[in-house]
Write an enzyme that holds these catalytic residues in place. Structure first.
Site, PDB file in Angstrom:
ATOM      1  N   ARG A  50     -27.315  34.035 -17.608  1.00 53.43           N
ATOM      2  CA  ARG A  50     -27.225  34.034 -16.138  1.00 53.43           C
ATOM      3  C   ARG A  50     -27.041  32.613 -15.602  1.00 53.43           C
ATOM      4  NH1 ARG A  50     -31.908  36.973 -12.827  1.00 53.43           N
ATOM      5  NH2 ARG A  50     -33.074  35.131 -13.407  1.00 53.43           N
ATOM      6  N   LYS A 150     -27.952  31.719  -8.801  1.00 49.45           N
ATOM      7  CA  LYS A 150     -29.304  31.162  -8.691  1.00 49.45           C
ATOM      8  C   LYS A 150     -29.135  29.658  -8.513  1.00 49.45           C
ATOM      9  CE  LYS A 150     -33.331  32.265 -10.794  1.00 49.45           C
ATOM     10  NZ  LYS A 150     -34.204  32.770  -9.745  1.00 49.45           N
ATOM     11  N   GLU A 183     -33.898  42.602  -1.077  1.00 48.82           N
ATOM     12  CA  GLU A 183     -34.886  42.194  -2.084  1.00 48.82           C
ATOM     13  C   GLU A 183     -35.995  41.446  -1.362  1.00 48.82           C
ATOM     14  OE1 GLU A 183     -33.460  39.289  -4.910  1.00 48.82           O
ATOM     15  OE2 GLU A 183     -32.253  38.275  -3.408  1.00 48.82           O
TER      16      GLU A 183
END
Ligand code: PXG
Length: 287
Positions: A50, A150, A183
């Site tokens: 990721r 991220k 979220e």
């Protein structure tokens, strides 16, 4: 505590990078939060994959190959003699000048910081469940800044965290740009109703813990659904819980003042918690 900074292990007080690093100047970089449990780095490959997907889109050159990165993470754990740890891995754009242009940066920086266990929320919340609220700040529109990145710029989530904490809550639901549940500020959200475990399909990070829960549910014949979720569906769910590397799995018993189920952590949530404890000891890279 030894910190890895650009190829060297240094003591915490000597772990420094340039103030001209675009990671500091613009939040131009990527990070991962990873945990090690009893000498197993949980889902190490998935976290490194990721991280490298984020830098791929950001067009930041990798300071190490993926294999080297995994080795250095394990080395950092060994050097610090930690069996249980929280690991923060950062790749920044590197040193540049006082302008946005990433082309002027000299080369990315790789940093690995380790701490012994962190507990994100008080223990009693894990046992009795937490109360959360929906906050006004919406999650970034995916076509502006995709939540799958991220990046080192977490202001979107930090603004939401400030709103939660100003109202006396430790976590908050963030809606997406269409008004659906996306979220929480640092965790994914699940609801359970009528035999189906659901989680938002869009607007939030596709968390690694989220994926562990979905796969385990499917293996144990619990129906899963990745879909758009409204606040009404959260309020009227039988169970609700949050997932994340830092938070692990935490039950939610009240949302915006509405009791979830009977106001106690439910059976499916407890089942997921139990499974997660076992998985963390097996599912990763041993050292
Ligand atoms: N959503 C967001 C926005 C996250 O940052 C998760 C979901 C859960 O993903 P994983 O892959 O960990 O299951 C995250 C990751 C913190 C903190 O201090 C939290 C995260 C990352 C860094 C710091 O609360 N959660």
């Amino acid at each position: 505590m030894k910190v890895y900074v650009n190829g060297k292990f240094v003591e915490k007080q000597d772990a420094k990078i340039s103030v001209f690093d675009h990671g500091l100047l613009y939040g131009d970089g990527a990070f991962e939060g990873i945990r090690a449990y009893n000498s197993v780095v949980f889902k190490l490959k998935e976290h490194v994959d990721r991280l490298y997907e984020t830098i791929h889109t950001l067009m930041i050159e990798a300071p190490l190959t993926k294999k080297q990165m995994m080795e250095v993470i394990v080395d950092t754990l060994k050097k610090n003699k930690l069996k249980d740890a929280y690991i923060r891995v950062l790749i920044t754009r590197g040193e540049g000048d006082l302008g946005l242009d990433p082309k002027k940066c000299k080369g990315s920086a790789g940093i690995i910081i380790i701490t012994d266990k962190i507990t994100l929320y008080p223990k009693e919340l894990y046992e009795n469940g937490m109360e959360i609220i929906t906050v006004p700040t919406i999650r970034n529109n995916p076509e502006a800044l995709n939540p799958q990145l991220k990046s080192l710029n977490y202001l979107n989530n930090i603004l939401a965290k400030i709103e939660a904490s100003n109202s006396g809550y430790s976590e908050a639901i963030m809606l997406d740009h269409q008004g659906y549940v996306a979220e929480c500020t640092g965790d994914n959200i699940f609801i359970y109703k009528n035999g189906v475990l659901s989680t938002p399909s869009q607007g939030g990070l596709k968390g690694i813990t989220r994926d562990v829960v979905l796969k385990y549910a499917q293996k144990t014949k619990i129906k899963t659904n990745e879909c758009q979720i409204t606040r009404h569906e959260v309020y009227t769910s039988e169970e609700c819980f949050l997932t994340g590397t830092a938070a692990e799995i935490i039950p939610v018993v009240k949302v915006d003042g509405r009791l979830i189920g009977n106001g106690k952590p439910g059976a499916i949530t407890k089942k997921m918690l139990k499974m997660f404890k076992v998985a963390t000891k097996q599912d990763g890279v041993k050292y």
